[in-house]
Scaffold this active site. Structure first.
Site, PDB file in Angstrom:
ATOM      1  N   LYS A 189     -18.018  53.855  14.036  1.00 25.31           N
ATOM      2  CA  LYS A 189     -17.577  54.502  15.276  1.00 25.31           C
ATOM      3  C   LYS A 189     -16.195  53.990  15.679  1.00 25.31           C
ATOM      4  O   LYS A 189     -16.039  52.818  16.002  1.00 25.31           O
ATOM      5  CB  LYS A 189     -18.560  54.217  16.420  1.00 25.31           C
ATOM      6  CG  LYS A 189     -18.285  55.115  17.619  1.00 25.31           C
ATOM      7  CD  LYS A 189     -18.909  54.642  18.907  1.00 25.31           C
ATOM      8  CE  LYS A 189     -18.006  53.743  19.688  1.00 25.31           C
ATOM      9  NZ  LYS A 189     -16.729  54.342  20.121  1.00 25.31           N
ATOM     10  N   GLU A 265     -16.374  40.267  16.184  1.00 25.77           N
ATOM     11  CA  GLU A 265     -14.974  39.830  16.295  1.00 25.77           C
ATOM     12  C   GLU A 265     -14.544  40.184  17.703  1.00 25.77           C
ATOM     13  O   GLU A 265     -14.316  41.354  18.006  1.00 25.77           O
ATOM     14  CB  GLU A 265     -14.095  40.575  15.278  1.00 25.77           C
ATOM     15  CG  GLU A 265     -14.420  40.306  13.827  1.00 25.77           C
ATOM     16  CD  GLU A 265     -13.900  38.961  13.340  1.00 25.77           C
ATOM     17  OE1 GLU A 265     -13.285  38.224  14.139  1.00 25.77           O
ATOM     18  OE2 GLU A 265     -14.140  38.634  12.176  1.00 25.77           O
TER      19      GLU A 265
HETATM   20  P1  NAD Z   1     -14.327  47.356  23.845  1.00 20.71           P
HETATM   21  O1  NAD Z   1     -15.280  46.263  23.669  1.00 20.71           O
HETATM   22  O2  NAD Z   1     -14.255  48.037  25.157  1.00 20.71           O
HETATM   23  O3  NAD Z   1     -14.595  48.519  22.786  1.00 20.71           O
HETATM   24  C1  NAD Z   1     -14.654  48.258  21.398  1.00 20.71           C
HETATM   25  C2  NAD Z   1     -15.513  49.309  20.754  1.00 20.71           C
HETATM   26  O4  NAD Z   1     -16.839  49.164  21.254  1.00 20.71           O
HETATM   27  C3  NAD Z   1     -15.102  50.753  21.062  1.00 20.71           C
HETATM   28  O5  NAD Z   1     -15.318  51.543  19.918  1.00 20.71           O
HETATM   29  C4  NAD Z   1     -16.074  51.143  22.159  1.00 20.71           C
HETATM   30  O6  NAD Z   1     -16.320  52.534  22.215  1.00 20.71           O
HETATM   31  C5  NAD Z   1     -17.326  50.414  21.719  1.00 20.71           C
HETATM   32  N1  NAD Z   1     -18.298  50.176  22.779  1.00 20.71           N
HETATM   33  C6  NAD Z   1     -18.090  50.131  24.113  1.00 20.71           C
HETATM   34  N2  NAD Z   1     -19.263  49.906  24.760  1.00 20.71           N
HETATM   35  C7  NAD Z   1     -20.230  49.782  23.803  1.00 20.71           C
HETATM   36  C8  NAD Z   1     -21.631  49.516  23.838  1.00 20.71           C
HETATM   37  N3  NAD Z   1     -22.265  49.334  24.970  1.00 20.71           N
HETATM   38  N4  NAD Z   1     -22.292  49.419  22.658  1.00 20.71           N
HETATM   39  C9  NAD Z   1     -21.639  49.568  21.481  1.00 20.71           C
HETATM   40  N5  NAD Z   1     -20.313  49.840  21.389  1.00 20.71           N
HETATM   41  C10 NAD Z   1     -19.609  49.948  22.534  1.00 20.71           C
HETATM   42  O7  NAD Z   1     -12.932  46.752  23.406  1.00 20.71           O
HETATM   43  P2  NAD Z   1     -11.549  47.466  23.401  1.00 20.71           P
HETATM   44  O8  NAD Z   1     -11.095  47.545  24.811  1.00 20.71           O
HETATM   45  O9  NAD Z   1     -11.601  48.715  22.596  1.00 20.71           O
HETATM   46  O10 NAD Z   1     -10.675  46.422  22.561  1.00 20.71           O
HETATM   47  C11 NAD Z   1     -10.115  45.318  23.139  1.00 20.71           C
HETATM   48  C12 NAD Z   1     -10.938  44.084  22.884  1.00 20.71           C
HETATM   49  O11 NAD Z   1     -11.168  43.928  21.486  1.00 20.71           O
HETATM   50  C13 NAD Z   1     -10.234  42.825  23.318  1.00 20.71           C
HETATM   51  O12 NAD Z   1     -11.132  41.971  23.966  1.00 20.71           O
HETATM   52  C14 NAD Z   1      -9.782  42.207  21.991  1.00 20.71           C
HETATM   53  O13 NAD Z   1      -9.572  40.837  22.043  1.00 20.71           O
HETATM   54  C15 NAD Z   1     -10.877  42.601  21.084  1.00 20.71           C
HETATM   55  N6  NAD Z   1     -10.448  42.596  19.674  1.00 20.71           N
HETATM   56  C16 NAD Z   1     -10.908  41.592  18.869  1.00 20.71           C
HETATM   57  C17 NAD Z   1     -10.494  41.518  17.549  1.00 20.71           C
HETATM   58  C18 NAD Z   1     -10.974  40.424  16.641  1.00 20.71           C
HETATM   59  O14 NAD Z   1     -10.835  40.576  15.436  1.00 20.71           O
HETATM   60  N7  NAD Z   1     -11.532  39.349  17.152  1.00 20.71           N
HETATM   61  C19 NAD Z   1      -9.616  42.478  17.052  1.00 20.71           C
HETATM   62  C20 NAD Z   1      -9.175  43.484  17.890  1.00 20.71           C
HETATM   63  C21 NAD Z   1      -9.610  43.541  19.211  1.00 20.71           C
END
Ligand code: NAD
Length: 500
Positions: A189, A265
């Site tokens: 997704k 991650e």
């Molecule tokens: P997010 O957690 O809001 O969303 C990430 C993904 O999860 C999206 O595809 C979203 O649709 C999905 N999602 C949202 N709610 C969900 C649920 N309840 N169940 C399952 N999936 C769900 O994060 P974001 O705003 O898209 O990205 C930013 C965050 O990602 C920051 O905190 C950043 O540090 C982190 N990030 C971490 C890494 C790493 O490798 N550690 C890399 C990139 C980004």
């Protein structure tokens, strides 16, 4: 199931798939719901695509399970390797278009960021094309004269993957390529704001010859499609990249359903520590890159910069002067232009969130702030000026929470002991950097820092052959390198009794 998209800046017009990708076909979602994708540099709609609900995720999981049972589990590593090598050729052929989609959807500068993402995606695909059959091999363990055991590293089966918007296709590739090489099938997704590149990429999988159902793409809302995937009883493992809060929810879904293993991650609040003996220009360049690249939307962004007291003023001056020259919106604030190195942030809601942190720092905490480049009041899109706060107390909200924008906090430390204490004083543990020419200081920092990655005299300088992942609330498990394939394999032990 396709819509025409025009990218006049590059003279590109192409047909964008906008359906869910299940069994190598683009289909509508069952309830017909759609999501608009917005160009963050203009605030205008680019296209709409279908959004998967739980029933669609179920179809995708069925397709992935069938493909695993009937086809993919019977392939040899060399067959999987051949398909990945073919994929490398196709990504190379279409890399300019794929990079353009990243810019269109996420606003990242085309020349300085998006093309770089594609180079990394090509490298990661090559790495796992070469790795199939070479990484994650079993062992033979002698037990006694009459007994021995053999371990096999076997795929899980169907893997669910959920990725964020900051590096849409790169984060997907960190997950998918190693997972495929290891022999699993996938339901993935993408994030709501950035689904175009992965849907386009799905066509390359078909062209490369991946059988139907081996990879399925289910764009959709996190709370709906993401939850359905993490909770599905026939998904055998789930790998997630995104915020720590959502990571916890994914783990909960995994636990409450079939106890599927989880790789997470998550977020970070990574420190960069600059000692007085550091080569200051080098430290300034890496620290500025580490917070302003990709408009600060990096999980590993060095958002907390600690500088030894004796060089603090000198560092601030050099940091401002370097950032002013290097990190720019460009004359037209168009991420497709070569002079744009700072694009907009992803969305209106992120824009408001980041602005909220800046206002909080200034109005609520009365902190000193510096901004790089002014924005005209009429400017369109979600551009935020590269910003840094100085002399920030350790307990400030700006030092504690992940802002995920081009906002640095630059504070001082007295000595080595204080530096490591401040650096470790966080719930996160994704990455860190230290700048010094003293081998003793560098080595002790590497030993004492509680983070999954530590850079010595550089920052945010990943390599696809090196394992990557977080300590503490930054995550569980590792991706990239050998770990990026091993994480998609589980151990089976077989005991042989040779007395009969
Ligand atoms: P997010 O957690 O809001 O969303 C990430 C993904 O999860 C999206 O595809 C979203 O649709 C999905 N999602 C949202 N709610 C969900 C649920 N309840 N169940 C399952 N999936 C769900 O994060 P974001 O705003 O898209 O990205 C930013 C965050 O990602 C920051 O905190 C950043 O540090 C982190 N990030 C971490 C890494 C790493 O490798 N550690 C890399 C990139 C980004």
């Amino acid at each position: 199931m396709f819509t025409s998209i025009n990218i006049p800046q590059l003279g590109i017009r192409y047909e964008q798939p906008v359906g869910l990708f299940i069994n190598n076909k683009f289909v509508k979602s069952k309830n017909g719901s759609q999501i608009d994708t917005i160009n963050p540099s203009t605030g205008e709609k680019t296209a709409s695509f279908y959004a998967a609900g739980a029933a669609d995720v179920d179809d995708a999981v069925k397709a992935a399970k069938h493909a695993y049972d009937e086809v993919w589990s019977k392939t040899s590593p060399s067959e999987r390797s051949d398909l990945l090598w073919k994929l490398v050729e196709l990504i190379e052929r279409d890399k300019k278009l794929l990079a353009a989609l990243e810019t269109l959807d996420s606003g990242k500068p085309y020349h300085s960021n998006a093309l770089g993402d594609l180079e990394q995606i090509i490298s990661v695909t090559k790495y796992y094309a070469g790795a199939a059959g070479k990484i994650g091999l079993g062992k033979q363990i002698p037990i006694s004269q009459d007994k021995y055991a053999v371990t096999f590293q076997v795929p899980y089966g169907v893997v669910g993957q959920v990725v964020p918007w900051n590096y849409p296709l790169a984060m997907a590739s960190w997950k998918m390529q190693g997972c495929l090489a290891a022999g699993n099938t996938i339901v993935i997704k993408p994030a709501e704001n950035t689904s175009l590149s992965l849907l386009y990429f799905a066509q390359l999988l078909v062209e490369a010859g991946f059988p139907p159902g081996v990879v399925n793409v289910v764009p959709g809302h996190g709370g709906e499609a993401g939850t359905a995937l993490a909770s599905h009883p026939n998904v055998d493992k789930v790998a997630f990249t995104g915020s720590t809060n959502v990571g916890k929810l994914v783990m909960e879904c995994a636990g409450k359903s079939n106890l599927k293993p989880v790789t997470l991650e998550c977020g970070g609040k990574s420190p960069a520590v600059v000692f007085e003996d550091a080569k200051i220009e080098n430290a300034v360049e890496w620290c500025a890159m580490g917070i302003f690249y990709n408009s600060g939307q990096n999980c590993t962004a060095n958002s907390r910069i600690y500088v030894q007291e004796s060089i603090y003023e000198k560092f601030l001056e050099a940091f401002k002067s370097h950032a002013t020259k290097t990190w720019k919106f460009g004359a037209k604030r168009d991420p497709f232009d070569e002079d744009c190195t700072v694009g907009p942030v992803i969305s209106e809601s992120q824009y408001k969130r980041i602005k909220g942190y800046i206002e909080h720092g200034v109005k609520e905490e009365g902190l000193q702030v510096e901004t790089i480049h002014e924005l005209p009041p009429d400017s369109k899109g979600y551009f935020i000026q590269p910003t840094f706060f100085t002399n920030v107390p350790q307990n400030s909200k700006l030092n504690r929470e992940e802002i995920f924008g081009p906002v640095a906090v630059i504070s001082t430390f007295k000595d080595e002991d204080e530096a490591i204490k401040l650096a470790n004083d966080t719930d996160y543990g994704l990455a860190s950097a230290v700048f010094t020419q003293d081998i003793g200081i560098a080595t002790r920092f590497v030993r004492d820092i509680k983070a999954g990655t530590v850079w010595v005299n550089s920052s945010n300088d990943e390599d696809i052959s090196v394992p990557f992942g977080g300590f503490k609330m930054s995550g569980i498990g590792r991706e990239l390198g050998e770990a990026g394939m091993e994480t998609y394999l589980q151990t089976k032990s077989a005991h042989f009794n040779i007395t009969v």
